[in-house]
Design a protein around this motif. Structure first.
Motif, short mmCIF file in Angstrom:
data_model
loop_
_atom_site.label_atom_id
_atom_site.label_comp_id
_atom_site.label_asym_id
_atom_site.label_seq_id
_atom_site.Cartn_x
_atom_site.Cartn_y
_atom_site.Cartn_z
N ARG A 75 17.57 8.52 6.66
CA ARG A 75 17.01 9.23 5.49
C ARG A 75 15.61 8.71 5.18
O ARG A 75 14.69 9.49 4.90
CB ARG A 75 17.92 9.06 4.28
CG ARG A 75 19.32 9.64 4.42
CD ARG A 75 19.34 11.15 4.44
NE ARG A 75 20.69 11.68 4.51
CZ ARG A 75 21.40 12.11 3.48
NH1 ARG A 75 20.88 12.08 2.27
NH2 ARG A 75 22.62 12.57 3.65
N VAL A 76 15.45 7.40 5.21
CA VAL A 76 14.13 6.81 4.94
C VAL A 76 13.15 7.24 6.02
O VAL A 76 12.02 7.65 5.75
CB VAL A 76 14.20 5.28 4.85
CG1 VAL A 76 12.79 4.68 4.67
CG2 VAL A 76 15.11 4.83 3.71
N GLY A 77 13.60 7.15 7.28
CA GLY A 77 12.73 7.51 8.40
C GLY A 77 12.23 8.94 8.32
O GLY A 77 11.04 9.21 8.59
N ILE B 30 10.27 8.16 -2.67
CA ILE B 30 11.48 7.95 -1.86
C ILE B 30 12.58 7.32 -2.71
O ILE B 30 13.76 7.67 -2.58
CB ILE B 30 11.17 7.08 -0.63
CG1 ILE B 30 10.10 7.73 0.23
CG2 ILE B 30 12.44 6.86 0.20
CD1 ILE B 30 9.65 6.89 1.42
N CYS B 31 12.19 6.42 -3.61
CA CYS B 31 13.18 5.82 -4.52
C CYS B 31 13.87 6.89 -5.36
O CYS B 31 15.11 6.87 -5.52
CB CYS B 31 12.50 4.80 -5.43
SG CYS B 31 12.06 3.24 -4.64
N LEU B 32 13.10 7.80 -5.92
CA LEU B 32 13.67 8.86 -6.76
C LEU B 32 14.59 9.77 -5.96
O LEU B 32 15.67 10.15 -6.43
CB LEU B 32 12.53 9.68 -7.40
CG LEU B 32 11.71 8.96 -8.47
CD1 LEU B 32 10.51 9.81 -8.88
CD2 LEU B 32 12.57 8.63 -9.69
N LEU B 33 14.19 10.09 -4.74
CA LEU B 33 15.02 10.94 -3.88
C LEU B 33 16.31 10.22 -3.51
O LEU B 33 17.40 10.83 -3.53
CB LEU B 33 14.25 11.32 -2.62
CG LEU B 33 14.96 12.27 -1.65
CD1 LEU B 33 15.23 13.62 -2.32
CD2 LEU B 33 14.13 12.45 -0.38
N VAL C 180 0.85 -1.19 0.00
CA VAL C 180 0.00 0.00 0.00
C VAL C 180 0.89 1.24 0.00
O VAL C 180 1.83 1.35 0.79
CB VAL C 180 -0.93 0.02 1.23
CG1 VAL C 180 -1.77 1.28 1.25
CG2 VAL C 180 -1.81 -1.22 1.25
N GLY C 181 0.60 2.16 -0.90
CA GLY C 181 1.34 3.41 -0.94
C GLY C 181 2.46 3.42 -1.97
O GLY C 181 3.56 3.91 -1.70
N GLN C 182 2.19 2.93 -3.17
CA GLN C 182 3.23 2.86 -4.20
C GLN C 182 3.75 4.24 -4.60
O GLN C 182 4.93 4.39 -4.93
CB GLN C 182 2.71 2.12 -5.43
CG GLN C 182 2.53 0.63 -5.20
CD GLN C 182 2.46 -0.16 -6.50
OE1 GLN C 182 3.20 0.10 -7.42
NE2 GLN C 182 1.55 -1.13 -6.56
N GLN C 183 2.90 5.26 -4.57
CA GLN C 183 3.35 6.60 -4.95
C GLN C 183 4.42 7.10 -3.98
O GLN C 183 5.44 7.65 -4.40
CB GLN C 183 2.16 7.57 -4.96
CG GLN C 183 2.54 8.98 -5.42
CD GLN C 183 1.34 9.91 -5.50
OE1 GLN C 183 0.22 9.53 -5.21
NE2 GLN C 183 1.59 11.14 -5.90
#
Length: 293
Positions: free
Chosen positions: A62-64, A42-45, A34-37
């Motif tokens: 960074r992820v947090g 986050i992947c792009l960043l 849930v929450g692919q957008q």
């Protein structure tokens, strides 16, 4: 009968294939991810800022920080009545799914790809959430107690349990929380036979020798903690060794602050320094520390 060996071989192969299925084949992606957008953002960043070059603990922070403010949702892992599957929910997190999403996302980035998919993250979730890193669709494949998660992931070299590098005491405990509160867990509620297996798990975990750093010793060791260290919050009394979990974020003064999905604040927050947080609640007895590898 000449056909019997052939039939036996086919049945054997089908059995092996069924056992080797990853749990992602059992539940649809719309349920398990849930929450692919948010994931893609986050992947792009991470790619733009080259998080891959950072140490894993720095990546976790960074992820947090990207998950900060995400609503707190209890029992996020209970996604079905019968079939267990690795899962991710970027729209709602509890304390367990927050720390493991930070860890899994950070480990995923170690493999350079032109783009990442939900399957990539689910594979990392599976690797740490389940005994021996494998989910076969059974609820008891999952590691349900944090002290047990530390033990299993230490053996598989996913973390270093560094708790005993500091002053510790052995925790007395009787793990029985899930057996007693089975009505709150969808799988245990709808599958009474699982309660017997859960009780066996709890008996084994109760017999573990688990140490904690008492909360009056935590302030003195804060300077030795690192970004991304996983902090199990040890509890007073029986039920489970730990009642909560979060990760360390070091501030400009060198204090180790706790980042976690908070049921009090109803969201993911960067909270007080760790020792201050522990003294905010009488039920907190101390901490366990795992350093991601």
């Amino acid at each position: 009968m000449k056909w019997f060996p052939i039939l036996a071989a086919i049945i054997c192969q089908l059995t092996i294939s069924t056992l080797s299925l990853s749990a992602e084949n059992f539940l649809p992606l719309k349920t398990t991810f849930v929450g692919q957008q948010k994931f893609q953002q986050i992947c792009l960043l991470a790619e733009r800022e080259n998080w891959r070059q950072l140490e894993i603990g720095e990546r976790m922070v960074r992820v947090g920080r990207q998950l900060e403010g995400t609503p707190y949702v209890a029992y996020t892992l209970e996604i079905d009545d019968h079939i267990e599957s690795p899962s991710v929910n970027f729209n709602g997190l509890d304390c367990w799914t927050f720390f493991e999403t930070c860890l899994a996302f950070s480990k995923m980035l170690e493999t350079k790809k032109s783009s990442y998919t939900p399957k990539d993250l689910l594979a990392q979730i599976e690797h740490t959430r389940y005994f021996s890193g494998r989910c076969r669709g059974n609820y008891l494949d999952r590691i349900h107690y944090l002290a047990d998660w530390f033990d299993d992931n230490q053996k598989r070299r996913n973390i270093n349990d560094i708790t005993n590098k500091f002053p510790t005491i052995v925790m007395p405990n009787q793990c029985d929380e899930m057996s007693k509160l089975w009505k709150y867990y969808r799988y245990l509620k709808h599958n009474p036979e699982l309660r017997v297996g859960m009780a066996k798990h709890e008996k084994r975990v109760t017999q573990m020798k688990v140490s904690m750093i008492p909360k009056d010793k935590v302030r003195a060791i804060e300077s030795q903690l690192k970004n991304g260290d996983i902090i199990g919050i040890a509890r007073h009394g029986n039920g489970s060794y730990c009642s909560h979990v979060g990760i360390v974020v070091k501030d400009s003064k060198g204090r180790a602050r706790l980042m976690h999905a908070s049921s009090d604040y109803k969201k993911v927050i960067l909270d007080q320094p760790l020792s201050d947080y522990l003294y905010r609640y009488q039920k907190h007895a101390g901490i366990l520390i795992a350093r991601p590898k």
